[in-house]
Design a protein around this motif. Structure first.
Motif, short mmCIF file in Angstrom:
data_model
loop_
_atom_site.label_atom_id
_atom_site.label_comp_id
_atom_site.label_asym_id
_atom_site.label_seq_id
_atom_site.Cartn_x
_atom_site.Cartn_y
_atom_site.Cartn_z
N PHE A 40 -44.06 1.38 31.43
CA PHE A 40 -43.05 1.90 32.35
C PHE A 40 -42.30 0.74 32.99
CE2 PHE A 40 -45.14 1.15 36.49
CZ PHE A 40 -46.46 0.92 36.10
N LEU A 41 -41.16 1.06 33.56
CA LEU A 41 -40.33 0.00 34.15
C LEU A 41 -40.34 0.09 35.67
CD1 LEU A 41 -37.09 0.05 31.94
CD2 LEU A 41 -39.14 -1.36 31.68
N GLY A 84 -45.22 -9.66 17.37
CA GLY A 84 -43.94 -9.11 16.94
C GLY A 84 -43.67 -7.73 17.53
N LEU A 85 -44.67 -7.15 18.21
CA LEU A 85 -44.44 -5.84 18.82
C LEU A 85 -43.36 -5.92 19.90
CD1 LEU A 85 -45.72 -2.91 18.55
CD2 LEU A 85 -46.35 -3.32 20.94
N ILE A 86 -43.06 -7.13 20.35
CA ILE A 86 -42.03 -7.29 21.37
C ILE A 86 -40.69 -6.74 20.89
CG2 ILE A 86 -41.32 -9.62 20.63
CD1 ILE A 86 -41.61 -8.40 24.27
N ARG A 91 -36.85 -3.18 22.59
CA ARG A 91 -35.82 -2.16 22.38
C ARG A 91 -36.05 -0.95 23.27
NH1 ARG A 91 -31.99 0.15 18.13
NH2 ARG A 91 -31.88 2.23 19.01
N TRP A 92 -37.32 -0.58 23.45
CA TRP A 92 -37.68 0.53 24.34
C TRP A 92 -37.25 0.19 25.78
CZ3 TRP A 92 -40.74 0.91 28.67
CH2 TRP A 92 -41.03 2.22 29.12
N ALA A 97 -33.90 1.07 30.38
CA ALA A 97 -33.18 0.44 31.48
C ALA A 97 -31.73 0.90 31.51
CB ALA A 97 -33.26 -1.09 31.36
N VAL A 98 -31.11 0.95 30.33
CA VAL A 98 -29.71 1.37 30.26
C VAL A 98 -29.59 2.85 30.62
CG1 VAL A 98 -27.83 1.82 28.62
CG2 VAL A 98 -28.92 -0.43 28.68
#
Ligand code: C2E
Ligand code: CA
Ligand code: CA
Ligand code: CA
Length: 277
Positions: A40-41, A84-86, A91-92, A97-98
């Motif tokens: 979560f953000l 590499g999961l970054i 992207r998530w 966020a957008v």
């Protein structure tokens, strides 16, 4: 505490002992965590020093781990970067966020800052993915700022910088994160697509003291004048006291971020706190 006993896990607080958690187990659980929506953000405001109003928000990712509780990004971003999961996680983060800026309608800034890891920077899909996310949400490129660490940019060659230039040309802002920690050749600054320098917390700490550390004052003063001469804005990180904020304003810093203004918080709390400012 020790008396939790046996092989039971405790629910960790954000700063609990990192060594208690097995990095290997965290790493192997990252992909499932993304699938199960365990990330979560939180959002932390960026404050205009001229008038104290909010200019945008930095999105910061956290992991609601089913066993260890809430984990901060320093615990899992390096692991995700390594495997590499970054790339899908990043992207998530960008999508979330957008999308969040769209729900913050009136009274709130539509600008959001998103952190990019080196591995994302070097991924061929960075530009098309970013454009796709912005278009799907109907958000202007100028509402997005991508934060890239100074060290990641400094080591990049011309070809590696090309995607960032493309995004910058579309109107996406690029911020040089943790500035001052990467030993960069200052002359290189003009060759980077950055629009903002984010001066690292370590350089603003000395301004908390009364009187402020004169070396830190000189350093900040120099960076601000150089940045402004190059057409870059300066954001200061880690502003924790009023004294520090006052000095940084006098030194000409444009934007500030830190606990003095607000800790990172949920999107809902962020909206409640800042919509009426
Ligand atoms: P950063 O980009 O330098 O983010 C600022 C960090 O400073 C955040 O820590 C924030 O909570 C903390 N901070 C803000 N104000 C203050 C203050 O006044 N005092 C102090 N002591 N700290 C303050 P956080 O959230 O733990 O994030 C740590 C790092 O993890 C970030 O550093 C960034 O490099 C990385 N990160 C966070 N979210 C993401 C993400 O979505 N993607 C990637 N690639 N990296 C991320
Ligand atoms: Ca950042
Ligand atoms: Ca930073
Ligand atoms: Ca940092």
């Amino acid at each position: 505490a020790k008396d939790a006993g046996g092989n039971r896990y405790e629910v960790a607080d954000p700063d609990s002992d990192a060594r208690a958690i097995d990095r290997h187990s965290l790493t192997t659980h990252l992909p499932a965590a993304l699938e199960r929506d365990e990330f979560f953000l939180e959002f932390q405001p960026l404050i205009r020093m001229s008038d104290g109003t909010v200019d945008g928000a930095e999105a910061l990712v956290r992991w609601a781990h089913p066993v260890h509780g809430r984990l901060g990004p320093d615990r899992f971003i390096p692991l995700a970067e390594h495997t590499g999961l970054i790339v899908p996680l990043g992207r998530w983060v960008l999508e979330q966020a957008v999308a969040q800026t769209c729900t913050w309608a009136s009274g709130l800034p539509l600008r959001v800052n998103v952190n990019l890891s080196p591995r994302q920077l070097h991924h061929p899909d960075l530009v098309p993915d970013t454009i796709a996310v912005l278009e799907a949400a109907g958000v202007e490129p100028s509402a997005l700022c991508l934060e890239v660490t100074e060290s990641a940019l400094i080591s990049a060659d011309e070809a590696e910088l090309k995607p960032l230039w493309q995004l910058a040309e579309l109107g996406v802002d690029i911020a040089l994160d943790d500035f001052g920690t990467g030993y960069s050749n200052l002359a290189n600054l003009r060759k980077l697509p950055a629009t903002t320098l984010k001066l690292d917390r370590s350089f603003t700490q000395g301004l908390q003291r009364h009187p402020a550390d004169p070396v830190d004052v000189t350093f900040v003063e120099g960076i601000v004048s150089l940045a402004h001469a190059l057409g870059l804005a300066v954001t200061v990180e880690g502003v924790e006291t009023e004294h520090q904020a006052g000095q940084l304003r006098e030194l000409g810093c444009d934007t500030a971020q830190g606990w003095y203004y607000a800790r990172p918080s949920s999107a809902t709390e962020f909206a409640r706190e800042w919509a009426t400012s």
